[in-house]
Design a protein around this motif. Structure first.
Motif, PDB file in Angstrom:
ATOM      1  N   GLN A   1      13.659  -7.655  -3.218  1.00 26.71           N
ATOM      2  CA  GLN A   1      12.172  -8.351  -3.076  1.00 26.71           C
ATOM      3  C   GLN A   1      10.985  -7.477  -3.043  1.00 26.71           C
ATOM      4  OE1 GLN A   1      12.841 -11.965  -0.924  1.00 26.71           O
ATOM      5  NE2 GLN A   1      13.705 -13.508  -2.359  1.00 26.71           N
ATOM      6  N   LYS A   2      11.866  -6.797  -2.035  1.00 26.47           N
ATOM      7  CA  LYS A   2      11.015  -5.513  -0.886  1.00 26.47           C
ATOM      8  C   LYS A   2      10.657  -4.338  -2.062  1.00 26.47           C
ATOM      9  CE  LYS A   2      10.475  -1.077   0.225  1.00 26.47           C
ATOM     10  NZ  LYS A   2      10.787   0.127   0.400  1.00 26.47           N
ATOM     11  N   GLN A   3      11.698  -4.004  -3.123  1.00 30.22           N
ATOM     12  CA  GLN A   3      10.727  -3.125  -4.053  1.00 30.22           C
ATOM     13  C   GLN A   3       9.904  -4.475  -5.050  1.00 30.22           C
ATOM     14  OE1 GLN A   3      14.355  -2.758  -5.792  1.00 30.22           O
ATOM     15  NE2 GLN A   3      14.796  -0.841  -4.371  1.00 30.22           N
ATOM     16  N   GLU A   4      10.028  -5.206  -5.469  1.00 31.86           N
ATOM     17  CA  GLU A   4       8.901  -5.536  -5.762  1.00 31.86           C
ATOM     18  C   GLU A   4       7.709  -6.095  -5.200  1.00 31.86           C
ATOM     19  OE1 GLU A   4       9.122  -6.379  -9.553  1.00 31.86           O
ATOM     20  OE2 GLU A   4      11.443  -5.609  -9.389  1.00 31.86           O
ATOM     21  N   LEU A   5       7.550  -6.306  -4.252  1.00 29.94           N
ATOM     22  CA  LEU A   5       5.951  -6.284  -3.503  1.00 29.94           C
ATOM     23  C   LEU A   5       5.080  -4.935  -3.170  1.00 29.94           C
ATOM     24  CD1 LEU A   5       4.352  -7.966  -1.980  1.00 29.94           C
ATOM     25  CD2 LEU A   5       6.155  -7.331   0.049  1.00 29.94           C
ATOM     26  N   SER A   6       6.538  -3.946  -2.882  1.00 29.51           N
ATOM     27  CA  SER A   6       6.023  -2.979  -3.087  1.00 29.51           C
ATOM     28  C   SER A   6       5.357  -2.424  -4.569  1.00 29.51           C
ATOM     29  CB  SER A   6       6.604  -1.572  -2.732  1.00 29.51           C
ATOM     30  OG  SER A   6       7.054  -1.502  -1.280  1.00 29.51           O
ATOM     31  N   LYS A   7       5.859  -2.607  -5.327  1.00 29.49           N
ATOM     32  CA  LYS A   7       5.080  -2.732  -6.931  1.00 29.49           C
ATOM     33  C   LYS A   7       3.808  -3.040  -6.569  1.00 29.49           C
ATOM     34  CE  LYS A   7       6.002  -2.704 -11.481  1.00 29.49           C
ATOM     35  NZ  LYS A   7       7.086  -3.744 -12.611  1.00 29.49           N
ATOM     36  N   HIS A   8       3.444  -4.694  -6.075  1.00 34.65           N
ATOM     37  CA  HIS A   8       1.898  -5.282  -6.796  1.00 34.65           C
ATOM     38  C   HIS A   8       1.414  -4.512  -5.976  1.00 34.65           C
ATOM     39  CE1 HIS A   8       4.018  -8.245  -9.693  1.00 34.65           C
ATOM     40  NE2 HIS A   8       4.905  -8.463  -8.758  1.00 34.65           N
ATOM     41  N   LEU A   9       1.471  -4.342  -4.403  1.00 35.56           N
ATOM     42  CA  LEU A   9       0.571  -3.571  -3.050  1.00 35.56           C
ATOM     43  C   LEU A   9       0.229  -2.639  -4.352  1.00 35.56           C
ATOM     44  CD1 LEU A   9       2.290  -3.956   0.209  1.00 35.56           C
ATOM     45  CD2 LEU A   9       0.502  -5.778  -1.217  1.00 35.56           C
ATOM     46  N   ARG A  10       1.018  -1.695  -4.764  1.00 32.65           N
ATOM     47  CA  ARG A  10       1.081  -0.291  -5.151  1.00 32.65           C
ATOM     48  C   ARG A  10      -0.338  -0.193  -6.492  1.00 32.65           C
ATOM     49  NH1 ARG A  10       6.510   1.059  -5.009  1.00 32.65           N
ATOM     50  NH2 ARG A  10       6.435   0.666  -7.020  1.00 32.65           N
ATOM     51  N   GLU A  11       0.312  -1.215  -7.025  1.00 30.21           N
ATOM     52  CA  GLU A  11      -0.890  -1.386  -8.251  1.00 30.21           C
ATOM     53  C   GLU A  11      -1.885  -1.937  -8.137  1.00 30.21           C
ATOM     54  OE1 GLU A  11       1.644  -3.870 -10.739  1.00 30.21           O
ATOM     55  OE2 GLU A  11       3.196  -1.938 -11.479  1.00 30.21           O
ATOM     56  N   PHE A  12      -2.176  -3.380  -7.009  1.00 32.13           N
ATOM     57  CA  PHE A  12      -2.996  -3.947  -6.718  1.00 32.13           C
ATOM     58  C   PHE A  12      -4.341  -2.948  -5.915  1.00 32.13           C
ATOM     59  CE2 PHE A  12      -5.577  -6.473  -3.880  1.00 32.13           C
ATOM     60  CZ  PHE A  12      -6.351  -7.309  -3.862  1.00 32.13           C
ATOM     61  N   PHE A  13      -3.423  -1.868  -4.938  1.00 31.43           N
ATOM     62  CA  PHE A  13      -4.181  -1.401  -4.354  1.00 31.43           C
ATOM     63  C   PHE A  13      -4.432  -0.101  -4.737  1.00 31.43           C
ATOM     64  CE2 PHE A  13      -3.565  -3.901  -1.054  1.00 31.43           C
ATOM     65  CZ  PHE A  13      -4.355  -4.131   0.093  1.00 31.43           C
ATOM     66  N   ARG A  14      -3.959   0.359  -6.454  1.00 22.49           N
ATOM     67  CA  ARG A  14      -3.999   1.668  -6.396  1.00 22.49           C
ATOM     68  C   ARG A  14      -3.757   2.297  -5.660  1.00 22.49           C
ATOM     69  NH1 ARG A  14      -3.900  -1.504 -10.101  1.00 22.49           N
ATOM     70  NH2 ARG A  14      -5.569  -1.090 -12.720  1.00 22.49           N
ATOM     71  N   LEU A  15      -2.645   2.710  -5.081  1.00 26.08           N
ATOM     72  CA  LEU A  15      -2.120   4.024  -4.395  1.00 26.08           C
ATOM     73  C   LEU A  15      -1.351   3.823  -4.472  1.00 26.08           C
ATOM     74  CD1 LEU A  15      -3.949   3.013  -0.972  1.00 26.08           C
ATOM     75  CD2 LEU A  15      -4.417   4.633  -2.032  1.00 26.08           C
ATOM     76  N   ASP A  16      -0.339   5.499  -4.161  1.00 28.81           N
ATOM     77  CA  ASP A  16       1.114   5.740  -5.175  1.00 28.81           C
ATOM     78  C   ASP A  16       2.198   5.822  -4.025  1.00 28.81           C
ATOM     79  OD1 ASP A  16      -0.120   6.725  -7.545  1.00 28.81           O
ATOM     80  OD2 ASP A  16      -0.963   8.875  -6.294  1.00 28.81           O
ATOM     81  N   ASP A  17       2.113   5.973  -3.089  1.00 28.27           N
ATOM     82  CA  ASP A  17       3.170   5.916  -2.008  1.00 28.27           C
ATOM     83  C   ASP A  17       3.589   4.463  -1.591  1.00 28.27           C
ATOM     84  OD1 ASP A  17       0.832   6.126  -0.217  1.00 28.27           O
ATOM     85  OD2 ASP A  17       1.436   6.682   1.282  1.00 28.27           O
ATOM     86  N   ASP A  18       4.520   4.119  -0.577  1.00 28.40           N
ATOM     87  CA  ASP A  18       5.527   2.846  -0.685  1.00 28.40           C
ATOM     88  C   ASP A  18       4.683   2.556   0.454  1.00 28.40           C
ATOM     89  OD1 ASP A  18       7.167   0.888   0.007  1.00 28.40           O
ATOM     90  OD2 ASP A  18       8.658   1.771  -0.899  1.00 28.40           O
TER      91      ASP A  18
END
Length: 354
Positions: free
Chosen positions: A312-329
């Motif tokens: 779930q943490k991995q999926e949440l990180s993915k959504h946040l990276r896409e939403f903010f358009r930032l590359d790092d975790d």
């Protein structure tokens, strides 16, 4: 009227010529001395031929014959016209100072300069990226080809190797063909002709005829806004890092976000965390709320932990990276305390600080 050096560049193999030829092609242009002194580079080579300045219709070059150090002539091989006296300097080969012109293009057009030569593509450079908002970047490529077929091959190669929409910049539209336009349209990509949009100013720098928002409008239109109805993304200011972002829950469905001079309210749907089955918040959204209620940290003893926490943490990180358009975790694993910790600030409803 556009600056003539753009069109001349497309006639030059290797983007180099004798000073005599540069003078012949561009001496009627009032900015030519400025261009010559700042964007041309002297090589160690001397010309063996120069363009014929006469209008005989044959179009053949003139051979450069050196009789003595001060007696150099451009000779008509067809003997249609008398030889032309050349100075030693006129026979020197000057080439385009590519790094200087590439940098000037980037500065004028607001391109993030990350220059690289593209292997296998002659006279083609990756200039950098056009970034309308942080994390959403469009590669920008400059190519200087001398035929329609050559331009088609370059664009076809770029389409195969570049997964996202990109920008192709060329000196003019001379070699732009329907085949190239079709390839670019299929990739939602853009063609820009430099002679239409850039000119040399009084200082040795290029200026734009249009604002960059107009030049890159087809790409900017691909940036979805918060009112687009579905998943969107935050207009993250360039250079933003995760510690500069703050998220606060307003209720179980909405958060307010701040980063630099940007802020806004977003629902779990807009942040890409709505179930496709029923539209309810996903486990990732519930985990984000769990972080808010736990001062940004969750360990294996937390009431929000489960055997699916890592996934779930991995999926949440993915959504946040896409939403903010930032590359790092955005969520780090702290080994010593065996804790997942948010790099950003996240607050529950009604909280002021933590």
């Amino acid at each position: 009227m556009s600056d003539p050096f753009w069109a001349y560049l497309e006639t030059l193999p290797g983007k180099s010529a004798a000073l005599f030829d540069w003078d012949k092609a561009l001496s009627g242009w009032d900015r030519y001395p400025l261009f010559r002194d700042n964007f041309l580079q002297l090589t160690k080579n001397h010309a063996t031929a120069v363009d014929c300045p006469t209008e005989c219709g044959l179009g053949c070059p003139r051979s450069v014959i050196t009789h003595a150090k001060t007696d150099i002539r451009a000779v008509c091989i067809e003997k249609e016209h008398a030889a032309i006296q050349l100075s030693p300097r006129q026979t020197l080969i000057y080439r385009l100072k590519q790094s200087a012109i590439n940098g000037a293009i980037c500065t004028a057009m607001g391109i993030e300069h990350r220059e690289a030569k593209l292997d296998g593509l002659p006279h083609t450079w990756r200039l950098g990226d056009f970034i309308p908002t942080a994390g959403m970047d469009f590669p920008v490529v400059l190519t200087m080809q001398d035929s329609k077929d050559a331009l088609v091959e370059v664009v076809r190669s770029l389409c195969l190797s570049t997964p996202k929409p990109f920008v192709v910049i060329a000196p003019t539209r001379l070699h732009l063909s329907p085949a190239v336009e079709t390839l670019l349209a299929q990739k939602d990509s853009l063609f820009v002709a430099l002679n239409e949009d850039l000119y040399l100013g009084d200082a040795p720098r290029l200026l734009t005829c249009r604002d960059k928002t107009e030049i890159f409008a087809p790409l900017i239109d691909q940036v979805p806004g918060p009112d687009s109805g579905g998943t969107v993304f935050f207009m993250t200011p360039p250079g933003t890092t995760w510690p500069q972002i703050k998220i606060q829950f307003r209720d179980g469905h909405t958060v307010t976000i701040w980063a630099g001079d940007q802020s806004g309210r977003y629902t779990y749907t807009q942040m890409g965390m709505a179930s496709r089955k029923n539209g309810n918040p996903t486990e990732q959204w519930k985990l984000l709320e769990g972080f808010a209620n736990s001062s940004g940290e969750i360990d294996w003893h937390s009431r929000y932990a489960s055997d699916k926490l890592k996934k779930q943490k991995q999926e949440l990180s993915k959504h946040l990276r896409e939403f903010f358009r930032l590359d790092d975790d955005p969520i780090e694993w702290v080994k010593d305390t065996k804790t997942y910790r948010c790099k950003f600030r996240i607050l529950p409803e009604g909280a002021e600080v933590y």
